[in-house]
Design a protein around this motif. Sequence first.
Motif, PDB file in Angstrom:
ATOM      1  N   SER A   7       0.856  -1.186   0.000  1.00 47.44           N
ATOM      2  CA  SER A   7       0.000   0.000   0.000  1.00 47.44           C
ATOM      3  C   SER A   7       0.893   1.237   0.000  1.00 47.44           C
ATOM      4  O   SER A   7       1.700   1.435   0.907  1.00 47.44           O
ATOM      5  CB  SER A   7      -0.889   0.000   1.244  1.00 47.44           C
ATOM      6  OG  SER A   7      -1.548   1.246   1.379  1.00 47.44           O
ATOM      7  N   ASN A  29      -2.523   5.058  -3.577  1.00 49.46           N
ATOM      8  CA  ASN A  29      -3.463   6.153  -3.337  1.00 49.46           C
ATOM      9  C   ASN A  29      -2.806   7.405  -3.902  1.00 49.46           C
ATOM     10  O   ASN A  29      -1.864   7.941  -3.320  1.00 49.46           O
ATOM     11  CB  ASN A  29      -3.720   6.296  -1.832  1.00 49.46           C
ATOM     12  CG  ASN A  29      -4.783   7.343  -1.521  1.00 49.46           C
ATOM     13  OD1 ASN A  29      -5.042   8.228  -2.333  1.00 49.46           O
ATOM     14  ND2 ASN A  29      -5.378   7.239  -0.354  1.00 49.46           N
ATOM     15  N   GLU A  44      -3.267  10.461   8.500  1.00 47.78           N
ATOM     16  CA  GLU A  44      -4.026   9.313   8.010  1.00 47.78           C
ATOM     17  C   GLU A  44      -3.171   8.437   7.091  1.00 47.78           C
ATOM     18  O   GLU A  44      -3.251   7.212   7.126  1.00 47.78           O
ATOM     19  CB  GLU A  44      -5.271   9.796   7.259  1.00 47.78           C
ATOM     20  CG  GLU A  44      -6.175   8.687   6.767  1.00 47.78           C
ATOM     21  CD  GLU A  44      -6.707   7.807   7.888  1.00 47.78           C
ATOM     22  OE1 GLU A  44      -6.901   6.593   7.634  1.00 47.78           O
ATOM     23  OE2 GLU A  44      -6.918   8.316   9.008  1.00 47.78           O
ATOM     24  N   LYS A  47      -0.637   6.343   8.998  1.00 50.70           N
ATOM     25  CA  LYS A  47      -1.311   5.303   9.790  1.00 50.70           C
ATOM     26  C   LYS A  47      -1.714   4.100   8.938  1.00 50.70           C
ATOM     27  O   LYS A  47      -1.784   2.977   9.442  1.00 50.70           O
ATOM     28  CB  LYS A  47      -2.561   5.882  10.463  1.00 50.70           C
ATOM     29  CG  LYS A  47      -2.282   6.764  11.666  1.00 50.70           C
ATOM     30  CD  LYS A  47      -3.584   7.251  12.279  1.00 50.70           C
ATOM     31  CE  LYS A  47      -3.330   8.057  13.554  1.00 50.70           C
ATOM     32  NZ  LYS A  47      -4.595   8.559  14.151  1.00 50.70           N
ATOM     33  N   SER A  48      -1.965   4.345   7.639  1.00 46.59           N
ATOM     34  CA  SER A  48      -2.569   3.293   6.810  1.00 46.59           C
ATOM     35  C   SER A  48      -1.652   2.687   5.762  1.00 46.59           C
ATOM     36  O   SER A  48      -1.946   1.621   5.232  1.00 46.59           O
ATOM     37  CB  SER A  48      -3.807   3.853   6.106  1.00 46.59           C
ATOM     38  OG  SER A  48      -3.444   4.940   5.254  1.00 46.59           O
ATOM     39  N   ALA A  49      -0.539   3.339   5.449  1.00 46.83           N
ATOM     40  CA  ALA A  49       0.280   2.913   4.313  1.00 46.83           C
ATOM     41  C   ALA A  49       1.468   2.052   4.731  1.00 46.83           C
ATOM     42  O   ALA A  49       1.965   2.149   5.863  1.00 46.83           O
ATOM     43  CB  ALA A  49       0.785   4.131   3.547  1.00 46.83           C
ATOM     44  N   ASP A  50       1.932   1.244   3.781  1.00 50.36           N
ATOM     45  CA  ASP A  50       3.210   0.546   3.930  1.00 50.36           C
ATOM     46  C   ASP A  50       4.354   1.473   3.523  1.00 50.36           C
ATOM     47  O   ASP A  50       5.448   1.427   4.090  1.00 50.36           O
ATOM     48  CB  ASP A  50       3.257  -0.702   3.029  1.00 50.36           C
ATOM     49  CG  ASP A  50       2.208  -1.727   3.399  1.00 50.36           C
ATOM     50  OD1 ASP A  50       2.117  -2.066   4.583  1.00 50.36           O
ATOM     51  OD2 ASP A  50       1.477  -2.176   2.494  1.00 50.36           O
ATOM     52  N   GLY A  69       1.445   4.087  11.826  1.00 49.59           N
ATOM     53  CA  GLY A  69       1.000   2.759  12.203  1.00 49.59           C
ATOM     54  C   GLY A  69       2.123   1.741  12.053  1.00 49.59           C
ATOM     55  O   GLY A  69       3.215   2.059  11.570  1.00 49.59           O
ATOM     56  N   ARG A  71       2.293  -0.542   9.984  1.00 50.25           N
ATOM     57  CA  ARG A  71       2.504  -0.913   8.585  1.00 50.25           C
ATOM     58  C   ARG A  71       3.610  -0.096   7.927  1.00 50.25           C
ATOM     59  O   ARG A  71       4.312  -0.596   7.049  1.00 50.25           O
ATOM     60  CB  ARG A  71       1.209  -0.738   7.785  1.00 50.25           C
ATOM     61  CG  ARG A  71       0.095  -1.681   8.183  1.00 50.25           C
ATOM     62  CD  ARG A  71      -1.105  -1.538   7.268  1.00 50.25           C
ATOM     63  NE  ARG A  71      -0.768  -1.866   5.879  1.00 50.25           N
ATOM     64  CZ  ARG A  71      -1.663  -1.914   4.892  1.00 50.25           C
ATOM     65  NH1 ARG A  71      -2.935  -1.636   5.135  1.00 50.25           N
ATOM     66  NH2 ARG A  71      -1.302  -2.234   3.666  1.00 50.25           N
TER      67      ARG A  71
END
Length: 328
Positions: A7, A29, A44, A47-50, A69, A71
């Motif tokens: 991601s 994205n 955001e 927190k959500s991406a690799d 995060g 990730r």
Amino acid sequence: MPREKLSVVVTRRLPEVVETRMSELFEVNLRTADAPMTRAQLVEAVKSADVLVPTLTDEIDAGLIGQAGDRLKLIANYGAGVDHIDVATARQRGILVSNTPGTVTDDTADMTLALILAVTRRIPEGLNLMQSGDWDGFSPTALMGGRISGRRLGILGMGRIGQAVAHRARAFGMQIHYHNRTRVHEATSEELEATYWESLDQMLARMDVVSVNCPSTPSTYHLLNARRLKLMKPTAVVVNTSRGDVVDENALTRMLRAGELAGAGLDVFEHGPQINPRLRELQNVVLLPHMGSATEEGRVEMGEKVLLNIKTFADGHRPPDQVVPGML
């Protein structure tokens, strides 16, 4: 069973060919608006991406990295400079950082020479005269600038870009001087007939043109401060295509207004687009909107480097352009 794609979050619009290839390789994205992400959007994203793909307009500081995060494992910067990224904190969190060195060398060096010529030959003044319709013909004494051949060029930072500037300036007949943390290779020095100055103060006092080509680090912040700028000759010119905070912009503005420096060519600014309004008013200053690397070829090459770094990481290897704190 096929491996799940990484991601990847990209913070700015990139060249279409780069975005397309990235979409083929990863779960991406992309940005639809060519504007920086807000702080909330960056939070955001981490927190959500690799993988995060930021640019110099994104402040990836300790506070932001602290909200990442589990990730997030790679910050693949789109650009060579990483002064907007807290590399040390990222390393402590186990997050790798990569950049795109070498992709903007020729383009930035070309722009440096363009600014030297623009300032010393008063090109913007001539352009304004023509566009206003006020030119009434040739005059032997109008808009007289200065010849750059034979002038001493002092390069502050003799890395890839500094050496590329030196090669170009040498072809124009300029005398090459430089200040750097270390001397360049002897063969390079001989080829350029370059003079090394261990003392920056001594070099500045003797130069006709000073080109700033060093990265932005804590040790280079305001390296050209008011005291050092005052060492320069009133006929000297300052050109900066590196990072704005290497030069004390307010001190430079005061000296230009007072006639204590002959001119300046700036492609970067200490506070980004918030440029000192007094600086904008000066006729002996050429201001550009961070165009040094703005070629189609250069921006695509930057994207290809980003792709290579992410792909290599995805394959379980160290990104070829990894940045570690000791390099800064």
